[in-house]
Design a protein around this motif. Structure first.
Motif, PDB file in Angstrom:
ATOM      1  N   THR A 115       0.871  -1.167   0.000  1.00 11.33           N
ATOM      2  CA  THR A 115       0.000   0.000   0.000  1.00 11.33           C
ATOM      3  C   THR A 115       0.908   1.217   0.000  1.00 11.33           C
ATOM      4  O   THR A 115       1.968   1.197   0.623  1.00 11.33           O
ATOM      5  CB  THR A 115      -0.897   0.019   1.250  1.00 11.33           C
ATOM      6  OG1 THR A 115      -1.603  -1.211   1.334  1.00 11.33           O
ATOM      7  CG2 THR A 115      -1.899   1.161   1.195  1.00 11.33           C
ATOM      8  N   ASP A 245     -12.735  -0.118  -8.526  1.00 11.42           N
ATOM      9  CA  ASP A 245     -12.195  -0.371  -7.183  1.00 11.42           C
ATOM     10  C   ASP A 245     -13.297  -0.657  -6.168  1.00 11.42           C
ATOM     11  O   ASP A 245     -13.315  -0.092  -5.073  1.00 11.42           O
ATOM     12  CB  ASP A 245     -11.338   0.811  -6.722  1.00 11.42           C
ATOM     13  CG  ASP A 245     -10.035   0.927  -7.504  1.00 11.42           C
ATOM     14  OD1 ASP A 245      -9.416  -0.112  -7.744  1.00 11.42           O
ATOM     15  OD2 ASP A 245      -9.649   2.049  -7.869  1.00 11.42           O
ATOM     16  N   LYS A 247     -14.689  -3.007  -3.558  1.00 12.87           N
ATOM     17  CA  LYS A 247     -14.123  -4.112  -2.797  1.00 12.87           C
ATOM     18  C   LYS A 247     -15.064  -5.305  -2.683  1.00 12.87           C
ATOM     19  O   LYS A 247     -14.624  -6.424  -2.424  1.00 12.87           O
ATOM     20  CB  LYS A 247     -13.704  -3.639  -1.397  1.00 12.87           C
ATOM     21  CG  LYS A 247     -14.808  -3.366  -0.412  1.00 12.87           C
ATOM     22  CD  LYS A 247     -14.205  -3.077   0.972  1.00 12.87           C
ATOM     23  CE  LYS A 247     -15.229  -3.022   2.076  1.00 12.87           C
ATOM     24  NZ  LYS A 247     -16.006  -1.777   2.061  1.00 12.87           N
ATOM     25  N   HIS A 272      -6.430  -6.753  -5.826  1.00 19.80           N
ATOM     26  CA  HIS A 272      -6.317  -6.232  -4.470  1.00 19.80           C
ATOM     27  C   HIS A 272      -6.566  -7.349  -3.463  1.00 19.80           C
ATOM     28  O   HIS A 272      -7.584  -8.041  -3.553  1.00 19.80           O
ATOM     29  CB  HIS A 272      -7.359  -5.142  -4.221  1.00 19.80           C
ATOM     30  CG  HIS A 272      -7.211  -3.938  -5.083  1.00 19.80           C
ATOM     31  ND1 HIS A 272      -8.220  -3.000  -5.240  1.00 19.80           N
ATOM     32  CD2 HIS A 272      -6.170  -3.487  -5.834  1.00 19.80           C
ATOM     33  CE1 HIS A 272      -7.810  -2.033  -6.040  1.00 19.80           C
ATOM     34  NE2 HIS A 272      -6.569  -2.315  -6.416  1.00 19.80           N
ATOM     35  N   GLN A 275      -9.083  -3.796   0.582  1.00 18.43           N
ATOM     36  CA  GLN A 275      -9.207  -2.366   0.309  1.00 18.43           C
ATOM     37  C   GLN A 275     -10.278  -1.772   1.197  1.00 18.43           C
ATOM     38  O   GLN A 275     -11.293  -2.398   1.485  1.00 18.43           O
ATOM     39  CB  GLN A 275      -9.580  -2.138  -1.157  1.00 18.43           C
ATOM     40  CG  GLN A 275      -9.717  -0.669  -1.554  1.00 18.43           C
ATOM     41  CD  GLN A 275     -10.532  -0.491  -2.814  1.00 18.43           C
ATOM     42  OE1 GLN A 275     -10.179  -0.995  -3.861  1.00 18.43           O
ATOM     43  NE2 GLN A 275     -11.645   0.221  -2.712  1.00 18.43           N
ATOM     44  N   GLU A 279     -10.447   3.825  -1.166  1.00 20.78           N
ATOM     45  CA  GLU A 279      -9.027   3.613  -1.489  1.00 20.78           C
ATOM     46  C   GLU A 279      -8.280   4.941  -1.386  1.00 20.78           C
ATOM     47  O   GLU A 279      -7.625   5.394  -2.317  1.00 20.78           O
ATOM     48  CB  GLU A 279      -8.873   2.994  -2.877  1.00 20.78           C
ATOM     49  CG  GLU A 279      -7.506   2.371  -3.094  1.00 20.78           C
ATOM     50  CD  GLU A 279      -7.285   1.863  -4.506  1.00 20.78           C
ATOM     51  OE1 GLU A 279      -6.291   1.153  -4.719  1.00 20.78           O
ATOM     52  OE2 GLU A 279      -8.082   2.189  -5.400  1.00 20.78           O
ATOM     53  N   ALA A 285      -5.078   0.180  -2.056  1.00 17.03           N
ATOM     54  CA  ALA A 285      -5.436  -1.164  -1.634  1.00 17.03           C
ATOM     55  C   ALA A 285      -4.158  -1.902  -1.243  1.00 17.03           C
ATOM     56  O   ALA A 285      -3.069  -1.327  -1.261  1.00 17.03           O
ATOM     57  CB  ALA A 285      -6.146  -1.896  -2.761  1.00 17.03           C
ATOM     58  N   CYS A 383      -6.503   0.515   3.099  1.00 21.59           N
ATOM     59  CA  CYS A 383      -6.478  -0.898   2.702  1.00 21.59           C
ATOM     60  C   CYS A 383      -7.191  -1.847   3.649  1.00 21.59           C
ATOM     61  O   CYS A 383      -7.443  -2.993   3.269  1.00 21.59           O
ATOM     62  CB  CYS A 383      -5.030  -1.362   2.521  1.00 21.59           C
ATOM     63  SG  CYS A 383      -4.064  -1.450   4.034  1.00 21.59           S
TER      64      CYS A 383
END
Length: 452
Positions: A115, A245, A247, A272, A275, A279, A285, A383
């Motif tokens: 990260t 992104d 999760k 990832h 995350q 983010e 992540a 993260c």
């Protein structure tokens, strides 16, 4: 008959560069990037992926690789993959591509991730006006759990997912993207009311041949030169899915992606391990190499049937998805609020970005009372499996955002108490994130009310 073994359709070799792979990778969206593999509806198949940098970031004791990274190369994707039905008829524009995530995880032998925050003048981030330096924390995986020697005292299960999964745009859709993003880049500061933290970052990332990789299309050819000038960067999410992104796109999830070109041309990458919502540190992540095991189906005419355009053309649609049945289970959370009033005390009107920024800053300042540096907390909140919410968006003038942190990830009780925070060896956490100096001269925001 025993269970099926997935067919490996896109392998990667982590010892090779993205352009050296058996099936070359790509880092742009364009309808003419040719597919590298083909699957049929119902086929159980596996895709392997490098991390989004293609191996540029190393498991070492320096953040220099983050500070000097060439961001023109992001993101390296596996694919495109052509999808056909059981009769061999490809997906058609206007269909929906149903993609089920059956399994996923890190590549065997590469069970680690990182990260980071970018240097303010090479990428920046959500809180770049508070944290201008490049930083990095390395994470190691023990089954479903992640831990870091750079952020001690925390351990949490990962909700592993692909940061990017999407279909290829049509030429018409690509032209729409490039026109509207060029307009933002050229006139955004004059025409839009923007959260000030964004002013030091690019308002859009327009097509550029620099760092461009186009899969099977050979660099230097007239075809490559033409496509490289048109192909969209992979940085934002768009109508085709892409870099959203989200999760919750984890094991057992199903994504319904609009189809814009024949065969759909599915691509994925940016794996990832875990995350947090938003983010927030941008490289935020736990980034890793990894694999997906998928099944696809084609819903003929599904775009018109299920997706209502939110724009001037039938192409202005967005994917929908089902959350899978597997995710970390937490029962106790500490929740931080933020409102749309910035650090200078200035009122913004229903600005959810400012409100979420305040919530994150409140959480960072609070958790730094428990023996952590603020850089450690910033990376952790990017993260770990924290939950972000827009809690209020109608009560003028303040938007309200919240950030909920599961308390069980810490090895100490972080809740407020009637007594003062205990002082002792348990709170001494000498390890810190890897950090570079910041050599720029842009002004840094300070909150006069924050603790030192």
């Amino acid at each position: 008959m025993g269970p099926r073994t997935p067919t490996l359709v896109v392998p990667v070799d982590l010892k090779k560069k993205p352009w050296e792979q058996e099936l070359p990778l790509h880092n742009r969206w364009h309808p003419q990037i040719p597919p590298v593999a083909e699957v049929k509806a119902g086929e159980f198949f596996r895709i392997e992926m490098v991390d989004w940098t293609g191996g540029v970031i190393s498991d070492n004791d320096s953040a220099s690789d983050i500070k000097f990274i060439d961001l023109s190369t992001v993101h390296y994707l596996s694919g495109p993959i052509k999808v056909s039905d059981v009769d061999g008829i490809p997906a058609k524009p206007g269909d929906l591509l149903s993609v089920e995530i059956c399994n996923l995880g890190p590549l065997p032998g590469d069970e680690w991730g990182y990260t980071a925050t970018f240097d303010r003048e090479n990428g920046g981030g959500f809180l770049t006006d508070h944290f201008p330096s490049a930083t990095k924390a390395i994470w190691y995986f023990e089954g479903i759990y992640a831990y870091s020697t750079h952020i001690p005292g925390v351990r949490f299960p990962g909700l592993t997912h692909p940061g990017i999964i999407g279909t290829a745009p049509s030429k018409e859709l690509l032209d729409i993207w490039n026109e509207r993003e060029s307009e933002v880049q050229e006139n955004g500061l004059k025409s839009l009311k923007l959260c000030e933290v964004l002013h030091s970052r690019p308002l859009a990332n327009l097509p550029s041949p620099k760092g461009c990789l186009l899969g099977k299309i050979d660099k230097g050819t007239p075809e490559w030169e033409r496509i490289a000038k048109e192909a969209a960067r992979t940085i934002p999410g768009r109508e085709n899915g892409g870099n959203c992104d989200i999760k919750n796109l984890s094991k057992g999830s199903k994504i319904y992606l609009p189809v814009f070109v024949e065969g759909a041309n599915l691509s994925t990458g940016d794996m990832h391990f875990s995350q947090g919502d938003g983010e927030v540190s941008f490289c935020g992540a736990i980034e890793m190499s990894g694999f997906l095991e998928l099944k696809c189906d084609i819903i003929r005419g599904g775009m018109k049937e299920y997706l209502t355009p939110m724009g001037p053309t039938p192409l202005h649609v967005n994917p929908i998805f089902e959350i899978g049945p597997i995710e970390p289970r937490f029962s106790e959370w500490l929740v931080f609020e933020g409102i749309s009033v910035d650090e200078s005390g200035r009122q913004h009107y229903l600005d959810a970005s400012v409100a979420y920024k305040r919530a994150v800053l409140n959480a960072i300042d609070y958790l730094s009372k428990f023996g952590y540096s603020k850089e450690q907390v910033y990376l952790l909140l990017s993260c770990c499996p924290c939950e972000g919410r827009i809690s209020g968006i109608v009560d003028s003038p303040n938007a309200v955002a919240t950030l909920a942190i599961p308390t069980a990830i810490f090895d100490q009780d972080i809740r407020p108490k009637s007594r003062r925070i205990p002082v002792g060896p348990r709170l001494v956490r000498k390890p810190d994130v890897l950090k570079c100096t910041y050599d720029g001269n842009l002004p840094i925001t300070r909150n006069p009310a924050a603790s030192t």
